[in-house]
Design an enzyme around this catalytic site. Structure first.
Site, mmCIF file in Angstrom:
data_model
loop_
_atom_site.group_PDB
_atom_site.id
_atom_site.type_symbol
_atom_site.label_atom_id
_atom_site.label_comp_id
_atom_site.label_asym_id
_atom_site.label_seq_id
_atom_site.Cartn_x
_atom_site.Cartn_y
_atom_site.Cartn_z
ATOM 1 N N HIS A 11 32.154 -78.479 -65.547
ATOM 2 C CA HIS A 11 30.773 -78.175 -65.170
ATOM 3 C C HIS A 11 30.735 -76.814 -64.493
ATOM 4 O O HIS A 11 30.906 -76.699 -63.276
ATOM 5 C CB HIS A 11 30.211 -79.248 -64.233
ATOM 6 C CG HIS A 11 28.752 -79.105 -63.950
ATOM 7 N ND1 HIS A 11 27.821 -80.063 -64.286
ATOM 8 C CD2 HIS A 11 28.044 -78.102 -63.380
ATOM 9 C CE1 HIS A 11 26.613 -79.661 -63.931
ATOM 10 N NE2 HIS A 11 26.728 -78.461 -63.365
ATOM 11 N N HIS A 13 28.457 -73.011 -65.078
ATOM 12 C CA HIS A 13 27.526 -72.157 -65.815
ATOM 13 C C HIS A 13 28.114 -70.748 -65.881
ATOM 14 O O HIS A 13 28.458 -70.174 -64.847
ATOM 15 C CB HIS A 13 26.177 -72.129 -65.113
ATOM 16 C CG HIS A 13 25.552 -73.480 -64.978
ATOM 17 N ND1 HIS A 13 24.616 -73.943 -65.868
ATOM 18 C CD2 HIS A 13 25.738 -74.473 -64.065
ATOM 19 C CE1 HIS A 13 24.242 -75.164 -65.507
ATOM 20 N NE2 HIS A 13 24.915 -75.507 -64.418
ATOM 21 N N HIS A 189 22.046 -82.689 -66.526
ATOM 22 C CA HIS A 189 21.891 -82.570 -65.082
ATOM 23 C C HIS A 189 20.904 -83.634 -64.598
ATOM 24 O O HIS A 189 19.773 -83.712 -65.087
ATOM 25 C CB HIS A 189 21.347 -81.189 -64.713
ATOM 26 C CG HIS A 189 22.346 -80.084 -64.819
ATOM 27 N ND1 HIS A 189 23.012 -79.786 -65.982
ATOM 28 C CD2 HIS A 189 22.791 -79.188 -63.893
ATOM 29 C CE1 HIS A 189 23.826 -78.759 -65.765
ATOM 30 N NE2 HIS A 189 23.714 -78.387 -64.511
ATOM 31 N N GLU A 192 20.639 -84.733 -58.725
ATOM 32 C CA GLU A 192 21.036 -83.633 -57.840
ATOM 33 C C GLU A 192 19.881 -83.389 -56.878
ATOM 34 O O GLU A 192 19.882 -83.873 -55.750
ATOM 35 C CB GLU A 192 21.370 -82.381 -58.650
ATOM 36 C CG GLU A 192 21.744 -81.175 -57.802
ATOM 37 C CD GLU A 192 21.848 -79.888 -58.632
ATOM 38 O OE1 GLU A 192 22.379 -78.910 -58.086
ATOM 39 O OE2 GLU A 192 21.384 -79.855 -59.788
ATOM 40 N N ASP A 270 30.397 -75.481 -60.525
ATOM 41 C CA ASP A 270 28.985 -75.263 -60.836
ATOM 42 C C ASP A 270 28.656 -73.776 -61.022
ATOM 43 O O ASP A 270 28.632 -73.275 -62.147
ATOM 44 C CB ASP A 270 28.111 -75.902 -59.762
ATOM 45 C CG ASP A 270 26.692 -76.165 -60.227
ATOM 46 O OD1 ASP A 270 26.416 -76.026 -61.433
ATOM 47 O OD2 ASP A 270 25.853 -76.547 -59.386
ATOM 48 N N ASP A 271 28.360 -73.073 -59.940
ATOM 49 C CA ASP A 271 28.059 -71.631 -59.955
ATOM 50 C C ASP A 271 28.821 -71.013 -58.791
ATOM 51 O O ASP A 271 28.223 -70.660 -57.764
ATOM 52 C CB ASP A 271 26.547 -71.390 -59.794
ATOM 53 C CG ASP A 271 25.721 -72.099 -60.846
ATOM 54 O OD1 ASP A 271 25.620 -71.572 -61.968
ATOM 55 O OD2 ASP A 271 25.177 -73.179 -60.545
#
Length: 325
Positions: A11, A13, A189, A192, A270-271
């Site tokens: 996961h 991006h 997603h 969250e 994630d990021d």
């Protein structure tokens, strides 16, 4: 210390993994002012809406297939240096179209970066095409149609990301039907920003093998039992959840509770630079903040490989590497 452990990430991006130093270099290349979203080597945002805006601004400094090859190679090399053997990158063909590059050239650049990184480091990588929820159902369906049509050997999954509070899961279900019919792995997603009901909706309407985040499921005991029964994997990103104030601190985060309840979980970043983290830090947090031992962390890595969107021969090879470590 977890630096010695083999790692896997499912996961992340791609644009969200852009190192600030690379973004500065790219901005100088194109004469782009970064002062509105990058200061003192850190991305600037204060809530989820501003994070999305900052993310989009960062993405604007990558304009060619060569730029995307550099970004992809840079991130995968960083992962490999942290003992990562497998990565899945989430990309948006919508972005390629919006910047005038086109989805095909965008994908080609990412694929070239994957090729170079694998040649240099051996890291195995696949691509998940995502639709952005806040652009509406038509654009998400178009992203699924693109992923189904392109038949690219590295494109093995479909996802929906973006503003979780935008629209109902039912509005986007057709996109996942298209991706499923094309043989793509499904993840979405949910759970969250929104509560456990968003996870339940995803299970009911999308029937994914994995859920991105999903941590809010902990608020519903019946839903936890359902996740255990279905074996649905939660792609948990603790650093992201803290940065976005889903939870105030790691002591409040449910990763350990989910694992103890028998939910299949794995960890990702994630990021990462947006959330002041990295995959290496997420693994370290698993030990230091959550109290997992090496065997338990390896089990989460095994879970990531078991649910990875890869062919069985590749999966067995990756699992063998983990087993031999």
């Amino acid at each position: 210390m977890t630096s010695h452990l083999l790692k896997a990430e499912i996961h992340c991006h791609l644009e969200g993994a852009a190192p600030p130093a690379l973004v500065v270099k790219q901005a100088e290349k194109y004469g782009i002012d970064t002062s509105g979203f990058l200061r003192d080597g850190q991305y600037v945002w204060s809530d989820f809406a501003e994070f999305i805006q900052c993310y989009d601004a960062v993405a604007q400094v990558f304009k060619s297939d060569e730029d995307y090859a550099v970004l992809t190679e840079t991130y995968l090399t960083e992962l490999a240096e942290a003992n990562t053997i497998y990565s899945e990158l989430i990309i948006s063909p919508d972005h390629g179209d919006r910047i005038g590059l086109g989805a095909d050239a965008y994908l080609a650049g990412v694929a070239e970066g994957i090729r170079i990184a694998k040649e240099k480091t051996g890291i195995e990588t696949r691509i998940i095409v995502t639709g952005e929820r806040h652009f509406g159902p038509e654009r998400v369906i178009a992203a699924a149609e693109y992923a189904a049509r392109i038949r690219h050997p590295l494109v093995t999954g479909f996802n929906m990301a973006g503003e979780e509070r935008m629209g109902r899961v039912a509005d986007y279900a057709r996109a996942f039907d298209i991706a499923r019919d094309a043989g793509l792995g499904l993840t979405i997603h949910a759970g969250e920003v929104c509560g456990p009901e968003s996870v339940a909706d995803a299970l009911d309407l999308v029937k994914p093998s994995r859920i991105g985040h999903g941590v809010r499921a902990i608020e519903d005991a019946a839903l936890i039992s359902r996740l255990v029964e279905t074996g649905t994997v939660l792609e948990v990103c603790p650093g992201s959840n803290i940065a976005l104030s889903v939870y105030p601190d790691f002591a409040s985060h449910p990763l350990k509770a989910l694992s103890d309840a028998g939910v299949r979980v794995c960890i990702s970043s994630d990021d990462p630079p947006f959330f002041f983290t990295s995959l290496a830090r997420e693994y370290a947090l698993a030990a230091d903040a959550f109290g997992f031992n090496d065997a338990e962390i390896n089990r989460m890595t095994r879970t990531a490989l078991e649910c990875a969107f890869v062919d069985e021969a590749t999966r067995e090879r990756l699992l063998a590497r983990l087993g031999d470590a």
